[in-house]
Design an enzyme around this catalytic site. Structure first.
Site, mmCIF file in Angstrom:
data_model
loop_
_atom_site.group_PDB
_atom_site.id
_atom_site.type_symbol
_atom_site.label_atom_id
_atom_site.label_comp_id
_atom_site.label_asym_id
_atom_site.label_seq_id
_atom_site.Cartn_x
_atom_site.Cartn_y
_atom_site.Cartn_z
ATOM 1 N N SER A 56 -3.631 0.826 -5.205
ATOM 2 C CA SER A 56 -4.807 1.222 -4.433
ATOM 3 C C SER A 56 -6.046 1.093 -5.311
ATOM 4 O O SER A 56 -5.935 0.947 -6.530
ATOM 5 C CB SER A 56 -4.654 2.675 -3.999
ATOM 6 O OG SER A 56 -4.667 3.496 -5.154
ATOM 7 N N LYS A 57 -7.205 1.167 -4.683
ATOM 8 C CA LYS A 57 -8.472 1.063 -5.422
ATOM 9 C C LYS A 57 -8.534 2.108 -6.532
ATOM 10 O O LYS A 57 -8.889 1.811 -7.664
ATOM 11 C CB LYS A 57 -9.648 1.290 -4.468
ATOM 12 C CG LYS A 57 -10.077 0.032 -3.758
ATOM 13 C CD LYS A 57 -11.594 -0.100 -3.742
ATOM 14 C CE LYS A 57 -12.006 -1.524 -3.468
ATOM 15 N NZ LYS A 57 -12.165 -1.820 -2.064
ATOM 16 N N ARG A 58 -8.198 3.334 -6.173
ATOM 17 C CA ARG A 58 -8.279 4.433 -7.121
ATOM 18 C C ARG A 58 -7.383 4.170 -8.333
ATOM 19 O O ARG A 58 -7.659 4.603 -9.444
ATOM 20 C CB ARG A 58 -7.836 5.722 -6.416
ATOM 21 C CG ARG A 58 -8.062 6.995 -7.219
ATOM 22 C CD ARG A 58 -7.969 8.188 -6.297
ATOM 23 N NE ARG A 58 -6.607 8.341 -5.777
ATOM 24 C CZ ARG A 58 -5.646 9.019 -6.411
ATOM 25 N NH1 ARG A 58 -5.899 9.581 -7.558
ATOM 26 N NH2 ARG A 58 -4.447 9.127 -5.888
#
Ligand code: GLU
Length: 470
Positions: free
Chosen positions: A240-242
């Protein structure tokens, strides 16, 4: 045989971390074998390809130091050549015209679904007499793929993978409007660019079967394939982006060094014993496909931070100063001049020891160029009434100091602590707060020497009273 690898990104987004790793593996493989690393921009999707994405990819590769050989190949510009190959296969009977309309194919798939069958083209025009071609319907060109036996790939990472040919239908090579399909373009380009090794994400593994069929139909040698498992998040789920699914430019912005990135990306899916710190020269010497793992690698910011910290400590101070100067200038709202950049280089050794990123260094260095106007809460505590009166006394002693060197400053501060019956920290901590505005900084005597007498005395005279948030 000269090894020729390639990186073939679609410029529909930035150069993300998975793409960067694919590029690195291809680059390392080529450099290890003294071969070539080519770059092909797969810009055939005209709706989704953008010049900004192309720029970001080129910039990202340059930043990472992954230099490519020869000119960049733009896939869209080669559409005519792709079509020519399709027409040649047609003339040789290895491909055929299919006149099935969209509606007809939709019906075919609906029927297959209703019957619980997999949806695939049923070969309705494969053996039909072209004389039966309907008027005014522009045909597509389909590959006359083998229907019996199996297609086997000896993948350098996945091992032997096979599929029953009966499971693959006759793929479209050229659309009715004359544009080539992705599958055709990739194969023709890889052949024309003399690619010997295709190293890419394993999301392309299933494409490799059809591509192999196409190579055979063309009578071309199939390149070696190596399909690398994708990168997952630290929890094993899709990245994911995070957790790091970002463009390379985001890592640049966050203050990672390209050599740390290369080392980190290398370790994402490839290993050499227990080695964690692997220089690029060493990587070129050691890299092979046999040591690429078969399970997804997990992205871990903490590991990246640790590696970056290591490379920061190894890096040349003048270079780091040049890297940090624009960041500091931006934060200050003015450009650092040459003497300030020189000061930054002298301060760098102290700054980089605890930092993980260029961003952190830049933030921590700001006090050298900007007199603190507020204190961190902890610095404010150290500069309570007692702390301030200790500073007032120290100021007088420092004023009388004949030489302003790190050693002289240290001796003076120690003496003062002793004479006042204080622990060193009871003098040094308020001093740190007065000079840097913070309770954390590089060694305080080093800071004193670098700031210089005038500046230190001034900051001790005008200790801020305001408290800022940390
Ligand atoms: N253009 C494809 C992508 O960006 C890669 C194709 C390939 O490597 O064969 O995913």
């Amino acid at each position: 045989m000269t090894v020729v690898t390639r990186f073939a990104p679609s410029p529909t987004g930035f150069l993300h971390i998975g793409g960067a790793r694919t590029a690195l593996f291809n680059w390392l493989y080529a450099r290890h074998h003294g071969g070539e690393f080519r770059l092909r921009i797969e810009d055939t999707d005209r709706q989704r390809s953008t010049p900004e994405a192309i720029e970001a990819i080129l910039h990202g590769l340059r930043w990472l130091g992954l230099d490519w050989d020869g000119e960049v190949v733009y896939q869209f510009s080669r559409a005519e050549r792709h079509a020519e190959v399709a027409r040649k296969l047609l003339s040789e009977g290895k491909a055929y015209h299919c006149y099935a309309t969209t509606a007809e194919l939709e019906q075919m798939r609906a029927d297959q679904r209703a019957a619980g069958l997999p949806t695939r083209y049923d070969g309705r025009w494969r053996d039909r007499d072209p004389a039966e071609a309907p008027e005014g319907v522009p045909p597509v060109i389909r590959l006359r793929a083998p229907q019996e036996g199996e297609t086997v790939i000896e993948d350098d990472v996945q091992g032997e993978v096979r599929v029953q040919n009966a499971q693959l239908d006759d793929m479209v090579l050229l659309r009715a409007d004359g544009t080539p399909t992705y599958m055709l373009s990739v194969v023709v380009d890889d052949h024309d660019m003399d690619i010997t090794h295709v190293i890419r994400g394993d999301d392309h593994l299933t494409n490799a079967f059809r591509q192999t069929q196409l190579y055979r139909a063309c009578g071309w040698e199939t390149p070696s394939f190596a399909h690398i498992p994708l990168i997952h998040g630290p929890d094993g789920a899709k990245l994911s982006k995070r957790h790091g699914a970002l463009g390379v430019e985001a890592y640049e912005e966050m203050g990672y060094l390209p050599e740390a990135m290369r080392n980190y990306l290398l370790r994402l899916g490839w290993g050499h014993g227990d080695d964690e710190i692997i220089s690029t020269e060493q990587a070129i010497e050691w890299f092979d496909l046999g040591a690429v793992g078969r399970s997804p690698a997990r992205f871990d910011f903490m590991k990246l931070d640790n590696l970056n910290g290591h490379y920061l400590r190894e890096a040349d101070d003048a270079r780091l100063a040049a890297d940090c100067a624009p960041r500091i200038s931006k934060a200050l709202g003015r450009d650092l001049d040459d003497s300030e950049i020189a000061l930054l280089a002298r301060a760098m050794d102290g700054l980089k020891q605890r930092a993980k990123t260029l961003k952190e260094i830049s933030e921590n260095a700001a006090f050298y160029f900007d007199r603190p106007s507020a204190l961190t809460p902890k610095a404010a505590k150290n500069l309570d009434e007692a702390g301030r009166s200790v500073m007032a006394e120290l100021l007088e002693k420092l004023r009388a100091l004949p030489d302003w060197t790190e050693e002289a400053c240290e001796a003076c501060v120690r003496e003062h602590a002793e004479a006042a019956g204080l622990k060193l920290g009871q003098v040094a901590q308020p001093l740190r707060g007065a000079l840097t505005g913070s309770h954390m900084s590089p060694g305080i005597f080093e800071v004193m020497a670098l700031l210089g007498r005038e500046e230190c005395l001034l900051r001790l005279r005008e200790i801020p009273t305001q408290v800022r948030e940390e």
